[in-house]
Write a protein that holds these residues in place. Structure first.
Motif, PDB file in Angstrom:
ATOM      1  N   MET A 230       0.887  -1.352  -0.020  1.00 28.52           N
ATOM      2  CA  MET A 230       0.230   0.601   0.383  1.00 28.52           C
ATOM      3  C   MET A 230       0.977   1.527  -0.295  1.00 28.52           C
ATOM      4  O   MET A 230       1.883   1.338   0.388  1.00 28.52           O
ATOM      5  N   GLY A 231       0.595   2.493  -0.798  1.00 28.96           N
ATOM      6  CA  GLY A 231       0.528   3.325   0.081  1.00 28.96           C
ATOM      7  C   GLY A 231      -0.060   4.387   0.748  1.00 28.96           C
ATOM      8  O   GLY A 231      -1.339   4.844   0.577  1.00 28.96           O
ATOM      9  N   TYR A 232       1.605   4.464   2.060  1.00 26.00           N
ATOM     10  CA  TYR A 232       0.322   5.340   3.398  1.00 26.00           C
ATOM     11  C   TYR A 232       0.582   7.059   2.893  1.00 26.00           C
ATOM     12  O   TYR A 232       2.229   7.116   2.830  1.00 26.00           O
ATOM     13  N   SER A 233      -0.310   7.369   2.905  1.00 25.99           N
ATOM     14  CA  SER A 233      -0.017   9.457   2.672  1.00 25.99           C
ATOM     15  C   SER A 233       0.478   9.575   4.575  1.00 25.99           C
ATOM     16  O   SER A 233      -0.020   9.543   4.818  1.00 25.99           O
ATOM     17  N   ARG A 234       1.413  10.768   4.035  1.00 27.78           N
ATOM     18  CA  ARG A 234       1.776  11.929   5.626  1.00 27.78           C
ATOM     19  C   ARG A 234       0.827  12.231   5.772  1.00 27.78           C
ATOM     20  O   ARG A 234       0.925  12.374   7.369  1.00 27.78           O
ATOM     21  N   ASP A 235      -0.615  12.825   5.152  1.00 29.80           N
ATOM     22  CA  ASP A 235      -1.479  13.490   5.890  1.00 29.80           C
ATOM     23  C   ASP A 235      -3.143  12.514   6.229  1.00 29.80           C
ATOM     24  O   ASP A 235      -3.601  13.441   6.264  1.00 29.80           O
ATOM     25  N   GLY A 236      -2.715  11.151   5.557  1.00 27.56           N
ATOM     26  CA  GLY A 236      -3.747  10.555   5.090  1.00 27.56           C
ATOM     27  C   GLY A 236      -4.468  10.070   4.420  1.00 27.56           C
ATOM     28  O   GLY A 236      -5.526  10.100   3.600  1.00 27.56           O
ATOM     29  N   HIS A 237      -4.647  11.357   3.037  1.00 34.33           N
ATOM     30  CA  HIS A 237      -5.245  11.911   1.791  1.00 34.33           C
ATOM     31  C   HIS A 237      -4.280  11.386   0.869  1.00 34.33           C
ATOM     32  O   HIS A 237      -3.072  11.388   0.558  1.00 34.33           O
ATOM     33  N   PRO A 238      -4.798  10.992  -0.052  1.00 31.93           N
ATOM     34  CA  PRO A 238      -4.152  10.803  -2.072  1.00 31.93           C
ATOM     35  C   PRO A 238      -3.508  11.693  -2.644  1.00 31.93           C
ATOM     36  O   PRO A 238      -4.218  13.351  -1.869  1.00 31.93           O
ATOM     37  N   TRP A 239      -2.573  11.680  -3.326  1.00 32.81           N
ATOM     38  CA  TRP A 239      -1.614  12.867  -3.759  1.00 32.81           C
ATOM     39  C   TRP A 239      -2.118  12.924  -5.147  1.00 32.81           C
ATOM     40  O   TRP A 239      -2.330  11.892  -5.820  1.00 32.81           O
ATOM     41  N   VAL A 240      -2.661  13.679  -5.721  1.00 36.48           N
ATOM     42  CA  VAL A 240      -3.511  14.291  -7.435  1.00 36.48           C
ATOM     43  C   VAL A 240      -2.658  15.439  -7.167  1.00 36.48           C
ATOM     44  O   VAL A 240      -3.050  15.925  -6.797  1.00 36.48           O
TER      45      VAL A 240
END
Length: 534
Positions: A434-444
């Protein structure tokens, strides 16, 4: 592995070439295994997409809807859909009460889009619409959740109509949040108890009406096969899939003066003539394009080391388990748990458990159960190698389910058997990244120059970092990335602002704890515990 010594802290390596065998890869597409649309890697294209999971495949789908003339090259390090989408838990469920209202609405739109698409094209991916049961085994966590649902009912009743709270006995808060909401039919009212939901020992539960189980690989395979079948059509463009072709690096340069379109389409592609040309490097050569989309999720930092602290690879694990009881006769139906499940919290630790469960249709009726990361070394954070299962996690998944869920054949219809620990026999055990985001949201969005991109008009885009919650986010996130590529400045993009990749967001994210620190406290996905699962 030898690569590891060359990596930054938190950076991912390339997908390994000997991953564990996923349940979803037991039936593969004959058209996609080993597929290379052309024998040689094209030298140029209009768009290069790196990654062939749900994000990459739907990005290509939306690109072709918007611009049929485009020449698109998709690069995949392994076989098509061999990463997280081909290794997840097989469920799709929006987080209605566990997210800000506008994010919940976005996820609900994502769910509805997928459901409608499957129905429109009769996609053979075993889509099964059901209800999602979130069972809480921590009283304190359930109290927080009830408050969140109460707030949702007060402020956003349309969203709250998708949710019901189930409590012990006649515990009712006076706001229609008990186990027997008035709008349900009598049969539904009887079932909507902790016993009827097969979680008799839970402190409480939330039921969401919009949930589904599916065969995710087959969904993506359908999309990719459809794109390949359209080659040679009237649009003039092409879709070129190159499997077993890992992207090993990126470079950029100014375009040659006489370059009109690298892929051969001569129409305006919304690129400024002075915009850079990106070159994606592979062991088979290079391919260049004015636009590149990294649909690489947990592996993003391998190509963009600047993302090593923003999207951290994290290993998840899933098991396919045989039901504990066989029907009395071959003509009797097998176990049917009736719902998809999140199982969260423990009596002495509200944030310790974040497991997830779906069931395959008869006749196998296997239980697809994932989670147990707390038993993995370092909770799997920073792990990008999916070539082995963690035996401690495997042991947990085999033995834990019976203690939190009533798995008796007649549990749903009033049987009195209670949940108990029992070892279930696995048919498949596998891992995924998985890709765990530092602030919990996807990066788009477009990658800023400070992160190794070219800025708003620089041609390099990312759509990744779902923190184990990609199925109800990836499709419309991919559409937003495509709209950013080709609709120009000022266009209305359907995307939560929290998902947009900006310099300001990067700075804010780096002002909070790192992923490994936040995750050690419990579920990174939400403050009150809705699971982030593979």
């Amino acid at each position: 592995m030898s690569q590891a010594g060359q990596l930054l802290k938190g950076q991912s390596g390339l997908p390994v070439d000997n991953p564990t065998k996923s349940y979803w890869h037991r039936e593969t597409s004959e058209k996609l295994i080993g597929h290379r649309t052309t024998k040689e890697l094209p030298r140029s294209a209009d768009v290069v997409i790196v990654g062939s999971g749900i994000t990459g495949s739907f990005a290509a789908h939306f690109l072709k809807e918007k611009r049929p003339d485009l020449n698109i090259v998709m690069l995949e390090a392994r076989e098509a859909c061999w990463g997280a989408t081909g290794r997840n838990g097989g469920h799709c469920q929006p987080a209605i009460y566990a997210a800000e209202a506008h994010i919940a609405s976005f996820e609900l739109r994502n769910f509805s889009y997928l459901k409608n698409l499957v129905e429109e094209f009769s996609i053979p991916c075993d889509w099964r619409s059901t209800s999602g049961v979130h069972a809480f085994y921590s009283a304190s966590l359930f109290a927080v959740v009830r408050n969140e649902v109460r707030h949702l009912a007060d402020e956003y009743p349309d969203l709250a109509a998708n949710v019901a709270v189930v409590t012990k006995g006649d515990d009712d808060d006076g706001k229609g949040l008990s186990g027997t909401p008035s709008y349900l039919l009598e049969g539904e009212r009887r079932e909507l108890t902790l016993e009827g939901l097969r979680v008799p020992h839970a402190e409480g539960a939330v039921v969401q009406w919009n949930a589904a189980s599916l065969w995710p690989y087959k969904l993506v395979a359908f999309v990719l096969e459809r794109l390949l079948a359209a080659n040679g059509g009237d649009g003039g463009g092409s879709f070129n899939l190159q499997t077993n072709t890992p992207a090993t690096g990126l470079s950029t340069s100014s375009p040659p003066a006489n370059l009109s379109s690298p892929g051969g389409s001569n129409s305006n592609n919304n690129s400024n003539s002075s915009s850079p040309i990106w070159t994606v490097h592979t062991p088979r050569g290079t391919v260049s394009a004015p636009k590149v989309l990294l649909a690489t999720n947990g592996y993003t930092s391998h190509l963009l080391p600047s993302f090593s602290d923003l999207i951290v690879p994290t290993q998840g694990q899933v098991s396919a388990l045989k039901p504990p009881e066989e029907p009395a006769t071959p003509s009797d139906p097998p176990l049917d748990i009736g719902h998809t499940y999140y199982i969260m919290g423990e009596p002495d630790n509200a944030m310790e458990r974040d497991d997830y469960l779906v069931q395959r249709p008869p006749p196998s009726a296997e239980l697809i159960y994932g989670g147990g990361r707390r038993h993995a070394k370092g909770r799997g954070v920073g792990v990008w190698d999916d070539s082995a299962v963690d035996e401690s996690v495997a042991w947990y998944l085999r033995g834990e389910l019976g203690s939190v869920l009533d798995l008796s054949l007649h549990g749903k219809t009033g049987g009195k058997q209670t949940a108990k620990k029992q070892d279930l026999e696995p048919t498949y055990e596998w891992t995924g990244i998985m890709g765990y985001s530092r602030d919990g949201h996807p990066w788009v969005g477009p990658v800023p120059a400070s992160l190794g991109g070219g800025g708003d008009d620089g041609g390099l885009y990312v759509c990744a970092g779902y923190t184990g919650h990609g199925m109800p986010n990836a499709v419309l996130s991919a559409k937003a990335a495509v709209d950013m590529m080709y609709d120009g400045e000022g266009a209305e993009i359907d995307l939560p602002p929290e998902y947009e990749l900006t310099e300001e967001r990067v700075a804010a994210a780096r002002g909070v704890d790192e992923v490994v620190v936040v995750d050690a406290k419990g579920s990174l996905y939400a403050d009150f515990g809705v699971a982030g699962g593979l």
